[in-house]
Write an enzyme that holds these catalytic residues in place. Structure first.
Site, short mmCIF file in Angstrom:
data_model
loop_
_atom_site.label_atom_id
_atom_site.label_comp_id
_atom_site.label_asym_id
_atom_site.label_seq_id
_atom_site.Cartn_x
_atom_site.Cartn_y
_atom_site.Cartn_z
N ASP A 208 0.83 -1.21 0.00
CA ASP A 208 0.00 0.00 0.00
C ASP A 208 0.87 1.27 0.00
OD1 ASP A 208 -2.83 0.95 0.39
OD2 ASP A 208 -1.93 1.89 2.15
N GLU A 272 2.04 -0.22 -4.78
CA GLU A 272 1.09 0.83 -5.17
C GLU A 272 1.83 2.16 -5.20
OE1 GLU A 272 -3.12 3.02 -4.05
OE2 GLU A 272 -1.73 2.47 -2.49
C1 GLC Z 1 -4.26 3.01 -0.72
C2 GLC Z 1 -5.50 2.15 -0.68
C3 GLC Z 1 -6.65 3.02 -0.26
C4 GLC Z 1 -6.36 3.55 1.11
C5 GLC Z 1 -5.04 4.30 1.13
C6 GLC Z 1 -4.57 4.57 2.52
O1 GLC Z 1 -4.33 3.99 -1.70
O2 GLC Z 1 -5.70 1.54 -1.92
O3 GLC Z 1 -7.86 2.31 -0.28
O4 GLC Z 1 -7.39 4.41 1.52
O5 GLC Z 1 -4.02 3.57 0.52
O6 GLC Z 1 -4.14 3.37 3.12
#
Ligand code: GLC
Length: 528
Positions: A208, A272
């Site tokens: 994440d 991500e």
């Molecule tokens: C990422 C997740 C999202 C979340 C954010 C904070 O972007 O995909 O859903 O709110 O991180 O953890």
């Protein structure tokens, strides 16, 4: 020894493979509380296997107050009772492996929940042994926050703690305090979290907001974004120069990679990361010190649905991936708008063909395989904290998190015997997995056919990408591996177009015969 789960023994599984994201809250409920659970995932994994995906990524299942629906983790090494327990997780993992599926967990390293025992300890006093596991600072001289940083969910990124007289940093909600990756003990504790799940047998992680995890030394103010205007998210008032994408974070990604590389079976790391191509590419690391295997590429979500734009974006991205890296494509997620809502159902079929024929590992999002479109969320049913904090600018995420409609014949589409936590897609009686099962022309069958063809065609899984000329509105390219070549022609318009193609059609997005030299409205074809 050949890996029994690997479809293409010459390349690691994740290069030719496809990832399917499950959002567990909304996949299948088995205990009637209206929220999905792990027993539900276990029961429905055969759907993913039949679809033809290779791996499942589970959004967070860990104990959490659910302020951000699991992305606020209160214990990294357990399962929230709402989803089950560790034994239920082990059953999901065993079932996945029985079905030939890998399983990736969601690792949330940037922040924990404010209820995590580490944070409770950290905020208990300035001299707590874990004070430095989070990012605490004195107020600015005027008593305000230490710098100008803005939370991704709006408002200051700093929360005042009256008891200890300092602010703590949170890139997201105040209930999600940022961890301090410059602290060696925190770092060691988090690496132990990875070991805990790897030892249990998971096949990797989606990490994440990986590009957030280290902040510039001294925490300087972020520059103001001259392009910000009212109506876009508050986060974009600033350019996140000092709060994201720091060199030290790359070193940590390399550390994750060394750790997972010590395990057998090609455990996968997906990061991500939202960055332009040149900076995204650095997250692959170097050949000697690789970073993540796949820094997520979200451009199919971010770019307008226009053949010329996409042709340029695809070529630029493909060229930006270093020789030791491998591309990937994402078209939907629990954060992004539904693809069928964005481009319409006819073009969503073309989009599926695009996603599954590009060079690079595709990630599918649950529900896109049946073409779930716009789901109106009445204001009284909004649950997404981002939407609640910044309403009305079109950034709500609930619309993509609505429950999977399994059958049109059962209460709540077979998702739950109780009231679902978010409304179902309004057309669930006709748009469900079982309804599409019986319709050979459905989106579900198209996805299966695409994944089947991909698996049977090494050029589609692993071949090179060569753009082809096409008339306006048409995206055309060839994939080639050795002697095998297939061409893809996608009509991104609702009009008929003349395209000089010939050959044997392996698959079309439309029923009926394709006509050489022509593409019908909304038609995509794969040609040998
Ligand atoms: C990422 C997740 C999202 C979340 C954010 C904070 O972007 O995909 O859903 O709110 O991180 O953890």
């Amino acid at each position: 020894m050949a890996d029994p789960l690997d479809p293409a023994p010459l390349a690691p599984w994740w290069r030719g493979g496809t990832i399917y994201q499950i959002y567990p809250r909304s996949f299948q409920d088995t205990d009637g509380d209206g929220v999905g659970d792990l027993a539900g995932v276990e029961a429905r994994l055969d759907h993913v296997a039949r679809l033809g995906a290779d791996a499942v990524w589970l959004s967070p299942i860990f104990p959490s107050p659910m302020a951000d629906f699991g992305y606020d983790v209160a214990d990294y090494c357990d399962v929230d009772p709402m989803f089950g327990d560790l034994a239920a997780f082990d059953r999901v993992l065993a079932r996945a492996h029985d079905l030939g599926l890998r399983l990736l967990l969601d690792f949330v390293p940037n922040h924990s929940s404010d209820r995590h025992p580490w944070f409770l300890d950290s905020r208990s006093s300035r001299t707590s042994p874990r004070r430095d596991w989070y990012i605490w600072r004195d107020p600015a001289p005027d008593g305000g926050p230490p710098n100008n940083w803005i939370s991704d969910f709006g408002g200051s990124a700093w929360e005042w703690d009256a008891a200890t007289g300092q602010y703590y940093l949170h890139a997201f909600l105040a209930q999600q305090p940022d961890l301090n990756w410059r602290n060696p003990d925190l770092r060691a504790a988090m690496l132990d979290v990875l070991r805990f799940w790897l030892d249990r047998g998971v096949d990797g992680f989606r990490i994440d907001v990986l590009w957030h995890i280290v902040k510039a030394d001294g925490l300087p103010d972020n520059p103001v974004n001259p392009d910000w205007r009212p109506g876009i998210t508050e986060r974009d008032r600033l350019i996140q120069r000092h709060s994201t994408d720091q060199p030290e974070a790359h070193a940590i990604a390399a550390e994750f990679r060394r750790l997972t590389g010590g395990y057998d079976g090609e455990r996968l790391l997906v990061g991500e990361i939202f960055l332009p191509n040149d900076r995204l590419a650095r997250w692959y690391g170097t050949p000697g010190a690789p970073g993540v295997h796949l820094p997520f590429n979200f451009q199919l979500i971010e770019q307008p649905w226009d053949a010329a734009v996409l042709a340029r974006v695809i070529a630029e991205y493909d060229a930006s991936v270093p020789a030791h890296g491998w591309p990937n494509w994402v078209m939907g997620s629990h954060d992004a708008p539904r693809i069928a809502a964005r481009v319409g159902e006819c073009q969503a079929r073309v989009a599926a063909m695009l996603l599954l024929t590009l060079r690079g590992t595709p990630t599918l999002y649950q529900g896109d395989e049946i073409g779930i479109g716009e789901v109106p969320i009445p204001p009284s049913q909004v649950r997404d904290p981002q939407e609640l904090r910044q309403p009305g600018i079109g950034i709500g995420r609930d619309r993509s998190r609505t429950p999977m409609p399994w059958t049109g014949d059962a209460a709540n589409a077979g998702f739950s015997t109780g009231e679902p936590w978010l409304p179902l897609n309004p057309d669930w009686r006709t748009r469900s997995v079982s309804a599409q099962e019986g319709d050979p022309g459905s989106m579900l069958h198209l996805y299966r056919a695409l994944l089947g063809l991909r698996r049977a065609t090494p050029a589609l899984m692993l071949g090179s990408y060569e753009p082809l000329d096409g008339p306006p509105g048409v995206l055309a390219y060839r994939r080639r591996l050795g002697d095998e070549a297939v061409s893809v022609f996608l009509n991104l318009t609702a009009g008929q177009v003349t395209v000089p193609w010939s050959g044997t059609v392996l698959l079309s997005t439309l029923d009926g015969a394709a006509e050489p030299g022509t593409l019908h409205p909304n038609e995509g074809i794969i040609v040998a």
